[in-house]
Enzyme design. Structure first.
Site, mmCIF file in Angstrom:
data_model
loop_
_atom_site.group_PDB
_atom_site.id
_atom_site.type_symbol
_atom_site.label_atom_id
_atom_site.label_comp_id
_atom_site.label_asym_id
_atom_site.label_seq_id
_atom_site.Cartn_x
_atom_site.Cartn_y
_atom_site.Cartn_z
ATOM 1 N N ASP A 56 0.825 -1.210 0.000
ATOM 2 C CA ASP A 56 0.000 0.000 0.000
ATOM 3 C C ASP A 56 0.862 1.264 0.000
ATOM 4 O O ASP A 56 0.678 2.160 -0.829
ATOM 5 C CB ASP A 56 -0.943 0.011 1.204
ATOM 6 N N GLU A 172 -9.389 -2.201 3.333
ATOM 7 C CA GLU A 172 -9.095 -1.910 4.741
ATOM 8 C C GLU A 172 -10.235 -1.120 5.371
ATOM 9 O O GLU A 172 -10.600 -1.347 6.526
ATOM 10 C CB GLU A 172 -7.788 -1.135 4.866
#
Length: 275
Positions: A56, A172
């Site tokens: 990420d 997420e």
């Protein structure tokens, strides 16, 4: 697709699956344009992001670097720059991955702030931690780490008149898998709305090493379980989370876990409560 899947996907602005490489390229360009707009609207020229060694921050970091390079070329202004920050707690067990990420990102500026002393110092002053079990204390201190890291990033951004980038994405966000006012706090989140496999696809397209693209995701906040996989904490795989967000059929158990977790973590995605 169930009504809950539709509702949750809409709330998180989930990006549909990439139809082809052209769609992926268009999404990359849209994300870079978004970053440019954020800087221009803020009348600022510097971006700051902590690099963990995961896919990420690797993806967000490379997008940030490419964006400031384009801004320098478009404007002739050399002041546009990206600062990549390492924020280890003492020695990070996968530091080699973080260093490989930095080599791939090729940031204008690299910095390191070891947060260990700050975390330890704060922990020693918060007497409420002493009565907790070892496991509970480890969890709470893990959130302290995330919040200290964000304090450091904002300090660097303030010192350089810049903006802090966050790495939150839809896979997420749906699980509330971020620390409130920690890694969930930022000025802009250029990966927002993407599912995990889309983040990986962008990283791969940008030329990231495959070992980093496919690395097992971990928040790595707990001393008792260093490198604990995200999926173990979730109780469901990222593949199932991605499938859920894209309206596909998933196991009933996975469906229930995702919906239950989404509802339980709504407060993390909301603004502070007001009367």
């Amino acid at each position: 697709m169930s009504n809950r899947q539709k509702e949750i996907a809409a709330a998180l602005d989930v990006v549909p699956p990439f139809a082809d490489e052209a769609a992926l390229q268009a999404e990359i360009e849209r994300r870079k344009a978004f970053i440019k707009t954020c800087l221009r609207n803020a009348r600022l020229k510097v971006l700051v992001l902590g690099i963990s060694g995961g896919v990420d921050s690797l993806t967000a970091g490379r997008l940030a670097q490419l964006t400031v390079e384009e801004l320098r070329a478009e404007t002739g202004d050399p002041d546009y720059r990206f600062i990549a920050v390492r924020l280890p707690h003492n020695t990070q067990h996968d530091e080699h991955d973080a260093q490989e990420s930095l080599k791939f990102i090729r940031a204008d500026v690299e910095d390191t702030v070891n947060i260990a002393n700050s975390v330890i110092g704060l922990g020693e002053q918060v007497t409420h931690l002493q009565a907790l079990s070892d496991a509970r204390r480890d969890f709470v201190v893990g959130n302290i780490k995330a919040r200290i890291r964000m304090v450091a990033q904002f300090a660097i951004a303030n010192a350089n008149n810049g903006l802090v980038i966050g790495t939150d994405h839809a896979a997420e966000a749906v699980m509330g898998f971020f620390t409130k006012f920690g890694d969930g706090a930022c000025d802009l989140a250029p990966l927002s709305g993407l599912v995990k496999n889309q983040v990986r696809a962008i990283a791969r397209y940008l030329g990231a090493p495959d070992n980093l693209v496919q690395k097992v995701p971990t928040a790595d906040l707990e001393e008792l379980r260093p490198g604990k996989p995200d999926e173990e904490a979730h109780g469901v795989s990222y593949a199932e989370i991605d499938a859920f967000l894209h309206g596909e059929t998933v196991r009933q158990e996975a469906y229930d876990i995702i919906v239950r977790t989404y509802d339980a973590t709504q407060h993390k995605r909301d603004l502070p409560l007001v009367p």
